[in-house]
Motif scaffolding. Structure first.
Motif, PDB file in Angstrom:
ATOM      1  N   CYS A   1       0.847  -1.207   0.000  1.00 19.61           N
ATOM      2  CA  CYS A   1       0.000   0.000   0.000  1.00 19.61           C
ATOM      3  C   CYS A   1       0.880   1.253   0.000  1.00 19.61           C
ATOM      4  N   ARG A   2       2.124   1.097  -0.400  1.00 18.37           N
ATOM      5  CA  ARG A   2       3.096   2.170  -0.227  1.00 18.37           C
ATOM      6  C   ARG A   2       2.654   3.510  -0.812  1.00 18.37           C
ATOM      7  N   GLU A   3       2.163   3.474  -2.035  1.00 22.45           N
ATOM      8  CA  GLU A   3       1.806   4.754  -2.677  1.00 22.45           C
ATOM      9  C   GLU A   3       0.700   5.459  -1.910  1.00 22.45           C
ATOM     10  N   LEU A   4      -0.304   4.683  -1.552  1.00 23.16           N
ATOM     11  CA  LEU A   4      -1.418   5.242  -0.797  1.00 23.16           C
ATOM     12  C   LEU A   4      -0.925   5.829   0.528  1.00 23.16           C
ATOM     13  N   TYR A   5      -0.080   5.091   1.210  1.00 23.08           N
ATOM     14  CA  TYR A   5       0.408   5.530   2.528  1.00 23.08           C
ATOM     15  C   TYR A   5       1.280   6.784   2.407  1.00 23.08           C
ATOM     16  N   ARG A   6       2.056   6.836   1.338  1.00 21.46           N
ATOM     17  CA  ARG A   6       2.917   8.021   1.155  1.00 21.46           C
ATOM     18  C   ARG A   6       2.098   9.288   1.004  1.00 21.46           C
ATOM     19  N   GLY A   7       0.946   9.127   0.355  1.00 21.49           N
ATOM     20  CA  GLY A   7       0.102  10.307   0.144  1.00 21.49           C
ATOM     21  C   GLY A   7      -0.857  10.591   1.292  1.00 21.49           C
TER      22      GLY A   7
ATOM     23  N   SER B   1      -1.504  12.021   4.556  1.00 22.65           N
ATOM     24  CA  SER B   1      -0.841  12.886   5.538  1.00 22.65           C
ATOM     25  C   SER B   1      -1.322  12.589   6.953  1.00 22.65           C
ATOM     26  N   ALA B   2      -2.569  12.132   7.075  1.00 21.11           N
ATOM     27  CA  ALA B   2      -3.071  11.785   8.408  1.00 21.11           C
ATOM     28  C   ALA B   2      -2.250  10.640   8.997  1.00 21.11           C
ATOM     29  N   LEU B   3      -1.914   9.691   8.147  1.00 15.51           N
ATOM     30  CA  LEU B   3      -1.101   8.574   8.624  1.00 15.51           C
ATOM     31  C   LEU B   3       0.277   9.059   9.048  1.00 15.51           C
ATOM     32  N   GLY B   4       0.860   9.967   8.223  1.00 18.04           N
ATOM     33  CA  GLY B   4       2.167  10.522   8.564  1.00 18.04           C
ATOM     34  C   GLY B   4       2.145  11.198   9.930  1.00 18.04           C
ATOM     35  N   THR B   5       1.099  11.979  10.150  1.00 14.49           N
ATOM     36  CA  THR B   5       0.974  12.687  11.434  1.00 14.49           C
ATOM     37  C   THR B   5       0.815  11.694  12.581  1.00 14.49           C
ATOM     38  N   ALA B   6      -0.067  10.693  12.365  1.00 20.22           N
ATOM     39  CA  ALA B   6      -0.307   9.701  13.428  1.00 20.22           C
ATOM     40  C   ALA B   6       0.992   8.984  13.795  1.00 20.22           C
ATOM     41  N   LEU B   7       1.764   8.627  12.780  1.00 17.48           N
ATOM     42  CA  LEU B   7       3.003   7.897  13.051  1.00 17.48           C
ATOM     43  C   LEU B   7       4.019   8.775  13.790  1.00 17.48           C
ATOM     44  N   SER B   8       4.079  10.063  13.406  1.00 12.88           N
ATOM     45  CA  SER B   8       5.021  10.964  14.096  1.00 12.88           C
ATOM     46  C   SER B   8       4.640  11.115  15.564  1.00 12.88           C
ATOM     47  N   LEU B   9       3.326  11.243  15.807  1.00 13.51           N
ATOM     48  CA  LEU B   9       2.868  11.367  17.193  1.00 13.51           C
ATOM     49  C   LEU B   9       3.203  10.111  17.986  1.00 13.51           C
ATOM     50  N   LEU B  10       2.956   8.973  17.374  1.00 12.99           N
ATOM     51  CA  LEU B  10       3.264   7.715  18.057  1.00 12.99           C
ATOM     52  C   LEU B  10       4.753   7.604  18.327  1.00 12.99           C
TER      53      LEU B  10
ATOM     54  N   ALA C   1      10.096   0.613  17.698  1.00 13.06           N
ATOM     55  CA  ALA C   1      10.782   0.014  16.553  1.00 13.06           C
ATOM     56  C   ALA C   1       9.800  -0.241  15.406  1.00 13.06           C
ATOM     57  N   SER C   2       8.584  -0.691  15.738  1.00  7.84           N
ATOM     58  CA  SER C   2       7.572  -0.916  14.688  1.00  7.84           C
ATOM     59  C   SER C   2       7.240   0.381  13.972  1.00  7.84           C
ATOM     60  N   VAL C   3       7.047   1.447  14.757  1.00 10.03           N
ATOM     61  CA  VAL C   3       6.724   2.744  14.161  1.00 10.03           C
ATOM     62  C   VAL C   3       7.864   3.185  13.245  1.00 10.03           C
ATOM     63  N   ASN C   4       9.086   3.073  13.740  1.00 12.89           N
ATOM     64  CA  ASN C   4      10.245   3.519  12.963  1.00 12.89           C
ATOM     65  C   ASN C   4      10.423   2.727  11.676  1.00 12.89           C
ATOM     66  N   THR C   5      10.157   1.437  11.759  1.00 12.42           N
ATOM     67  CA  THR C   5      10.271   0.607  10.563  1.00 12.42           C
ATOM     68  C   THR C   5       9.299   1.088   9.487  1.00 12.42           C
ATOM     69  N   ILE C   6       8.054   1.351   9.908  1.00 16.37           N
ATOM     70  CA  ILE C   6       7.059   1.802   8.937  1.00 16.37           C
ATOM     71  C   ILE C   6       7.473   3.158   8.344  1.00 16.37           C
ATOM     72  N   LEU C   7       7.925   4.073   9.214  1.00 17.44           N
ATOM     73  CA  LEU C   7       8.339   5.390   8.728  1.00 17.44           C
ATOM     74  C   LEU C   7       9.496   5.266   7.728  1.00 17.44           C
TER      75      LEU C   7
END
Ligand code: NAG
Ligand code: NAG
Length: 462
Positions: free
Chosen positions: A409-415, A417-426, A452-458
């Motif tokens: 789902c890489r392309e979708l996830y890259r675009g 921004s809510a996911l990006g924000t959620a991951l940064s907060l986590l 580590a899971s969060v960082n891997t995804i980021l």
């Protein structure tokens, strides 16, 4: 093993256990006139069906003269199997050790025969004090107790063998004492017929299913359950108009299916998969759907044929609508866990060195096109929304699934921004929690793992 004997109640009579579970405290005398319904013991199948075809007498608690009498005081003391407890004693199950303990009755707390207790006993319920123990804990304690009793029984069997008395004579003595031996097999026969009988009340049927769930966890019992026709009955029970029957039928089914390929095959042939999906797809109480989801998970795990059928029948769509429904939130994390497990199951197999006998299994798995279906049906967007949940445990499961999905789902996830924000907060939250954890001396802590899971995804998205 069941014993109904006035005055003395051998502790090996598992009956005491059931009553214990029902009340924790009981007075033996109140039981002596009543043959309790279900005994909780395990005697090997070979004991049941001996070569001669006669109903054998097992040597369990064989010699009544060997009965030792326990002398209760006003303190709780452990009982050994084979000891008899004087009528009126209080007996309880120690959940830590799985041992039974007895003492003299305690006058003001001696009201053991309350209406509620009688009701529970009648129902054969095992749900003692819900505030103190979960049924899981009780079951664990039961399992422990069974293990230690097995060892003791072995020792006693040795004793009896030394004395070597003819079985017929033993049998006679048993009968004189009005003793009755029950095996898991016999108990299941009774429970199944109780469940199947049109004379049973709804409560009795539910109680029979509740008890059956305990027995069918064991692989051998589950096979007997199959040959006794019990599996068909619970599959039919999934179609009941009574929610509580549906719920408990699914519970028994899920337990019987767990890691039991033979049951898995029979169940799918018996139409269980369709019925479970119908329950999950229609308006049903949460408790019913929870158990149906449990049964579905047990059906699908390590069974690629069922996974394939599940996809064909639109099971993934059913889960998705369940995922979105109001009131079904507690099921989301279970759905996420199931998807993760199924995806990983296939991936791990593909990665492993496999010999020839795995070839067939590999071919079956190749036909399970789960990931493409997951991507196609919009799970990529659906799953990360759960990262907003406050529970670490939920986030852990969601992070795992997102970690697997990110490759697809890489392309979708890259675009997103809510996911990006959620991951940064986590990330900042878990950096802090992991630091605290470490300062307390925990180097491989839980939060560090989550971080580590969060960082891997980021990193995968970066
Ligand atoms: C359930 O009851 C029906 C009708 O009494 C009977 O025909 C059937 O054999 C029973 N099934 C089992 C598994 O006991
Ligand atoms: C299950 O129940 C539905 C309606 O609730 C009915 O149409 C269907 O025939 C039943 N199936 C069986 C096998 O009893």
């Amino acid at each position: 093993m069941l014993v109904a004997m006035p005055g003395l109640l051998p502790t090996t009579a598992r009956v005491s256990l059931l009553v214990l579970l029902g009340s924790l405290l009981f007075s033996c005398s109140s039981l002596s006139h009543r043959a309790p319904e279900f005994a909780l013991t395990k005697i090997e199948e070979s004991d049941i069906k001996d070569a001669s075809g006669k109903e054998p007498v097992t040597e369990d608690d064989a010699d009544p003269e060997d009965l030792e009498v326990f002398h209760p005081t006003d303190q709780w003391q452990s009982l050994r199997a084979g000891q008899a407890v004087p009528a009126g004693s209080h007996v309880r199950l120690n959940l830590q050790t799985g041992e039974r303990e007895a003492k003299l009755p305690d006058r003001e707390n001696g009201q053991s025969d309350s209406r509620e207790e009688r009701r529970r006993r009648r129902l054969g319920k095992v749900d003692v004090d819900a505030n103190s123990f979960t049924s899981e804990e009780l079951k664990k304690a039961l399992a422990k107790m069974k293990a230690s009793e097995k060892a003791e029984r072995k020792a006693r069997e040795e004793e009896v063998r030394k004395k070597f008395r003819p079985i017929e004579q033993l049998k006679e003595e048993f009968e004189k004492l009005n003793m009755k031996i029950e095996t898991d097999y016999e108990i299941m026969v009774k429970l199944i017929s109780k469940f199947n009988s049109s004379a049973s009340t709804l409560d009795e049927k539910v109680a029979a299913l509740y008890d059956l769930e305990y027995y069918v966890h064991q692989v051998d019992n589950a096979k007997d359950f199959l040959s006794l026709g019990g599996l068909q009955l619970v599959i039919k029970g999934l179609n009941s108009s009574e929610a509580s029957l549906k719920e408990h039928a699914a519970f028994v089914l899920g337990a019987a299916l767990s890691s039991n390929p033979k049951v898995q095959i029979e169940a799918i042939e018996g139409g269980a998969l369709q019925k479970l999906l119908v329950i999950l797809a229609t308006e049903q109480p949460l408790a019913v759907r929870k158990k149906a989801l449990f049964a579905l998970s047990s059906m699908l795990r390590h069974f690629p044929y069922a996974q394939q059928q599940f996809l064909k029948l639109g099971g993934l769509q059913v889960l998705r609508s369940l995922f979105r429904q109001k009131g079904m939130e507690p099921l989301r994390v279970r759905v996420v866990t199931l998807l993760y497990d199924l995806i990983m199951e296939k991936m791990l197999l593909e990665d492993s060195q496999h010999g020839e006998q795995m070839e067939e299994k590999m071919q079956q798995y190749q036909q399970v096109r789960l990931v493409p279906a997951v991507v196609e049906q919009g799970w990529c967007a659906l799953v990360p929304k759960l990262l907003a949940m406050p529970e670490h445990d939920t986030r852990e499961k969601v992070l795992k699934l997102v970690g697997v999905l990110v490759a697809f789902c890489r392309e979708l996830y890259r675009g997103d921004s809510a996911l990006g924000t959620a991951l940064s907060l986590l990330r900042s939250e878990y950096e802090q929690l992991a630091a605290e954890e470490q300062s307390q001396g925990d180097k491989d802590g839980y939060f560090r793992e989550l971080l580590a899971s969060v960082n891997t995804i980021l990193r995968e998205l970066g």
